[in-house]
Design a protein around this motif. Structure first.
Motif, PDB file in Angstrom:
ATOM      1  N   LEU A 168      -6.634  10.482 -11.035  1.00 17.21           N
ATOM      2  CA  LEU A 168      -6.234   9.970  -9.724  1.00 17.21           C
ATOM      3  C   LEU A 168      -6.518   8.483  -9.634  1.00 17.21           C
ATOM      4  CD1 LEU A 168      -7.839  12.802  -7.571  1.00 17.21           C
ATOM      5  CD2 LEU A 168      -5.398  12.508  -8.029  1.00 17.21           C
ATOM      6  N   THR A 169      -5.591   7.746  -9.069  1.00 17.92           N
ATOM      7  CA  THR A 169      -5.764   6.324  -8.830  1.00 17.92           C
ATOM      8  C   THR A 169      -4.953   5.941  -7.604  1.00 17.92           C
ATOM      9  OG1 THR A 169      -5.734   4.131  -9.878  1.00 17.92           O
ATOM     10  CG2 THR A 169      -3.842   5.561 -10.328  1.00 17.92           C
ATOM     11  N   ALA A 170      -5.051   4.689  -7.223  1.00 16.63           N
ATOM     12  CA  ALA A 170      -4.252   4.164  -6.111  1.00 16.63           C
ATOM     13  C   ALA A 170      -3.674   2.822  -6.538  1.00 16.63           C
ATOM     14  CB  ALA A 170      -5.114   3.993  -4.860  1.00 16.63           C
ATOM     15  N   ALA A 171      -2.462   2.552  -6.099  1.00 15.17           N
ATOM     16  CA  ALA A 171      -1.798   1.292  -6.448  1.00 15.17           C
ATOM     17  C   ALA A 171      -2.535   0.098  -5.842  1.00 15.17           C
ATOM     18  CB  ALA A 171      -0.343   1.327  -5.983  1.00 15.17           C
ATOM     19  N   VAL A 172      -3.008   0.268  -4.614  1.00 13.77           N
ATOM     20  CA  VAL A 172      -3.750  -0.778  -3.910  1.00 13.77           C
ATOM     21  C   VAL A 172      -5.102  -0.189  -3.529  1.00 13.77           C
ATOM     22  CG1 VAL A 172      -3.803  -2.247  -1.847  1.00 13.77           C
ATOM     23  CG2 VAL A 172      -1.628  -1.830  -3.021  1.00 13.77           C
ATOM     24  N   ALA A 173      -6.165  -0.930  -3.782  1.00 11.67           N
ATOM     25  CA  ALA A 173      -7.511  -0.405  -3.564  1.00 11.67           C
ATOM     26  C   ALA A 173      -7.928  -0.364  -2.088  1.00 11.67           C
ATOM     27  CB  ALA A 173      -8.524  -1.235  -4.350  1.00 11.67           C
ATOM     28  N   ARG A 174      -7.346  -1.222  -1.242  1.00  7.39           N
ATOM     29  CA  ARG A 174      -7.807  -1.330   0.144  1.00  7.39           C
ATOM     30  C   ARG A 174      -7.454  -0.100   0.965  1.00  7.39           C
ATOM     31  NH1 ARG A 174      -6.119  -3.276   5.240  1.00  7.39           N
ATOM     32  NH2 ARG A 174      -4.036  -3.835   4.507  1.00  7.39           N
ATOM     33  N   PRO A 175      -8.466   0.544   1.553  1.00  3.86           N
ATOM     34  CA  PRO A 175      -8.209   1.710   2.401  1.00  3.86           C
ATOM     35  C   PRO A 175      -7.592   1.325   3.740  1.00  3.86           C
ATOM     36  CG  PRO A 175     -10.532   1.585   1.740  1.00  3.86           C
ATOM     37  CD  PRO A 175      -9.898   0.291   1.384  1.00  3.86           C
ATOM     38  N   THR A 176      -6.697   2.173   4.218  1.00  5.82           N
ATOM     39  CA  THR A 176      -6.102   2.005   5.547  1.00  5.82           C
ATOM     40  C   THR A 176      -5.912   3.386   6.165  1.00  5.82           C
ATOM     41  OG1 THR A 176      -3.841   2.096   4.675  1.00  5.82           O
ATOM     42  CG2 THR A 176      -4.810  -0.107   4.925  1.00  5.82           C
ATOM     43  N   ALA A 177      -5.686   3.415   7.468  1.00  2.44           N
ATOM     44  CA  ALA A 177      -5.422   4.683   8.142  1.00  2.44           C
ATOM     45  C   ALA A 177      -4.046   5.224   7.752  1.00  2.44           C
ATOM     46  CB  ALA A 177      -5.502   4.505   9.656  1.00  2.44           C
TER      47      ALA A 177
ATOM     48  N   ALA B 127      -0.851  -6.652  -6.141  1.00  4.05           N
ATOM     49  CA  ALA B 127      -1.643  -5.711  -6.944  1.00  4.05           C
ATOM     50  C   ALA B 127      -0.924  -5.282  -8.221  1.00  4.05           C
ATOM     51  CB  ALA B 127      -1.975  -4.477  -6.101  1.00  4.05           C
ATOM     52  N   ALA B 128       0.374  -5.560  -8.320  1.00  7.26           N
ATOM     53  CA  ALA B 128       1.211  -5.008  -9.395  1.00  7.26           C
ATOM     54  C   ALA B 128       0.729  -5.344 -10.800  1.00  7.26           C
ATOM     55  CB  ALA B 128       2.656  -5.463  -9.214  1.00  7.26           C
ATOM     56  N   ALA B 129       0.476  -6.599 -11.089  1.00 12.97           N
ATOM     57  CA  ALA B 129       0.127  -6.994 -12.466  1.00 12.97           C
ATOM     58  C   ALA B 129      -1.171  -6.321 -12.918  1.00 12.97           C
ATOM     59  CB  ALA B 129       0.012  -8.509 -12.573  1.00 12.97           C
ATOM     60  N   GLN B 130      -2.180  -6.347 -12.066  1.00 16.94           N
ATOM     61  CA  GLN B 130      -3.464  -5.728 -12.408  1.00 16.94           C
ATOM     62  C   GLN B 130      -3.315  -4.214 -12.547  1.00 16.94           C
ATOM     63  OE1 GLN B 130      -5.745  -7.931 -13.129  1.00 16.94           O
ATOM     64  NE2 GLN B 130      -7.147  -6.350 -13.804  1.00 16.94           N
ATOM     65  N   PHE B 131      -2.516  -3.623 -11.689  1.00 18.09           N
ATOM     66  CA  PHE B 131      -2.309  -2.179 -11.747  1.00 18.09           C
ATOM     67  C   PHE B 131      -1.592  -1.791 -13.045  1.00 18.09           C
ATOM     68  CE2 PHE B 131      -0.048   1.773 -10.753  1.00 18.09           C
ATOM     69  CZ  PHE B 131      -1.146   2.567 -10.473  1.00 18.09           C
ATOM     70  N   GLU B 132      -0.585  -2.555 -13.410  1.00 17.10           N
ATOM     71  CA  GLU B 132       0.132  -2.263 -14.658  1.00 17.10           C
ATOM     72  C   GLU B 132      -0.799  -2.377 -15.871  1.00 17.10           C
ATOM     73  OE1 GLU B 132       4.189  -3.381 -17.113  1.00 17.10           O
ATOM     74  OE2 GLU B 132       3.920  -4.216 -15.114  1.00 17.10           O
TER      75      GLU B 132
ATOM     76  N   ALA C  77       5.151   2.214  -3.406  1.00 17.55           N
ATOM     77  CA  ALA C  77       4.391   1.397  -4.359  1.00 17.55           C
ATOM     78  C   ALA C  77       5.263   0.979  -5.536  1.00 17.55           C
ATOM     79  CB  ALA C  77       3.149   2.138  -4.846  1.00 17.55           C
ATOM     80  N   LEU C  78       5.988   1.922  -6.122  1.00 15.71           N
ATOM     81  CA  LEU C  78       6.834   1.592  -7.272  1.00 15.71           C
ATOM     82  C   LEU C  78       7.923   0.600  -6.867  1.00 15.71           C
ATOM     83  CD1 LEU C  78       7.444   2.074 -10.271  1.00 15.71           C
ATOM     84  CD2 LEU C  78       8.929   3.964  -9.581  1.00 15.71           C
ATOM     85  N   ALA C  79       8.531   0.789  -5.720  1.00 18.32           N
ATOM     86  CA  ALA C  79       9.582  -0.120  -5.256  1.00 18.32           C
ATOM     87  C   ALA C  79       9.065  -1.545  -5.112  1.00 18.32           C
ATOM     88  CB  ALA C  79      10.163   0.367  -3.925  1.00 18.32           C
ATOM     89  N   GLU C  80       7.911  -1.696  -4.490  1.00 21.01           N
ATOM     90  CA  GLU C  80       7.361  -3.044  -4.272  1.00 21.01           C
ATOM     91  C   GLU C  80       6.833  -3.666  -5.568  1.00 21.01           C
ATOM     92  OE1 GLU C  80       8.056  -4.702  -1.714  1.00 21.01           O
ATOM     93  OE2 GLU C  80       8.800  -2.956  -0.635  1.00 21.01           O
ATOM     94  N   MET C  81       6.269  -2.854  -6.447  1.00 18.18           N
ATOM     95  CA  MET C  81       5.702  -3.387  -7.689  1.00 18.18           C
ATOM     96  C   MET C  81       6.778  -3.783  -8.698  1.00 18.18           C
ATOM     97  SD  MET C  81       2.321  -1.134  -8.399  1.00 18.18           S
ATOM     98  CE  MET C  81       0.806  -1.502  -7.536  1.00 18.18           C
ATOM     99  N   THR C  82       7.930  -3.137  -8.645  1.00 18.61           N
ATOM    100  CA  THR C  82       8.980  -3.406  -9.632  1.00 18.61           C
ATOM    101  C   THR C  82      10.171  -4.157  -9.059  1.00 18.61           C
ATOM    102  OG1 THR C  82      10.122  -1.311  -9.219  1.00 18.61           O
ATOM    103  CG2 THR C  82       8.393  -1.317 -10.923  1.00 18.61           C
TER     104      THR C  82
END
Length: 184
Positions: free
Chosen positions: A74-83, A96-101, A119-124
């Motif tokens: 399990l992971t998350a594309a962006v580490a910052r928690p939100t509601a 976050a894309a480059a570090q996540f990749e 996440a995929l749409a915004e990262m790519t």
């Protein structure tokens, strides 16, 4: 918009060579505060995973690390928690894309399963993302897009989620068998 630096991030549950690394958009507030993935009351992830045949029992969030035994992480594309995921900006996801990749390349799962298209749409920069197996890999892993199991996502019934997740499970089992056949 200010970011609450006191909000803790949720640690990944990952190790090299997993069959599937499930990727949420970002942790929910309850998940981050408890330190366990998909801890929100309305989240259907654990129920869906069990009903789709990934686990013999329905895990509780506090048992999330047991997924590693089954070859999943399990992971998350962006580490910052939100509601809610819509509280993330497109720029924050893109940043976050480059570090996540790099993380995906480092751990080298066979599949990266994005829970939702955002996440995929915004990262790519892709806009026409379909559900299921993607034409392009992400970070060297085969990319798959599943509906988000959040209780806020009412576009998909529990049965529809189970069906979509089962399709991924069957595809990973099929690719494992195909890979084993080549080496026997």
């Amino acid at each position: 918009m200010t970011h609450d630096d006191s909000a803790q991030s949720l640690p990944d549950i990952v190790q090299p060579g997993l069959s599937i690394l499930f990727c949420g958009i970002n942790p929910g507030l309850q998940a981050a505060s408890t330190g366990h993935h998909f801890a929100g009351r309305g989240n259907r992830f654990w129920k869906v995973l069990h009903r789709a045949g990934f686990t013999n029992d329905e895990f509780r969030p506090e048992n999330d690390r047991q997924l590693l035994i089954h070859g999943y992480g399990l992971t998350a594309a962006v580490a910052r928690p939100t509601a809610r995921a819509d509280q993330l900006s497109k720029a924050e996801i893109q940043a976050a894309a480059a570090q996540f990749e790099l993380k995906i390349r480092h751990y080298a799962p066979r599949f990266i399963a994005f829970l939702g298209k955002m996440a995929l749409a915004e990262m790519t920069g892709q806009r026409d993302i379909e559900w299921g197996l993607q034409a392009r890999d992400f970070g060297g892993a085969r990319a798959w897009v599943l509906p988000n199991p959040s209780g806020l996502n009412r576009s998909f019934s529990l049965d529809a989620l189970v069906s979509a997740y089962r399709e991924l499970r069957l595809a990973t089992e099929s690719s494992t068998q195909t890979g084993l056949a080549r080496f026997s």
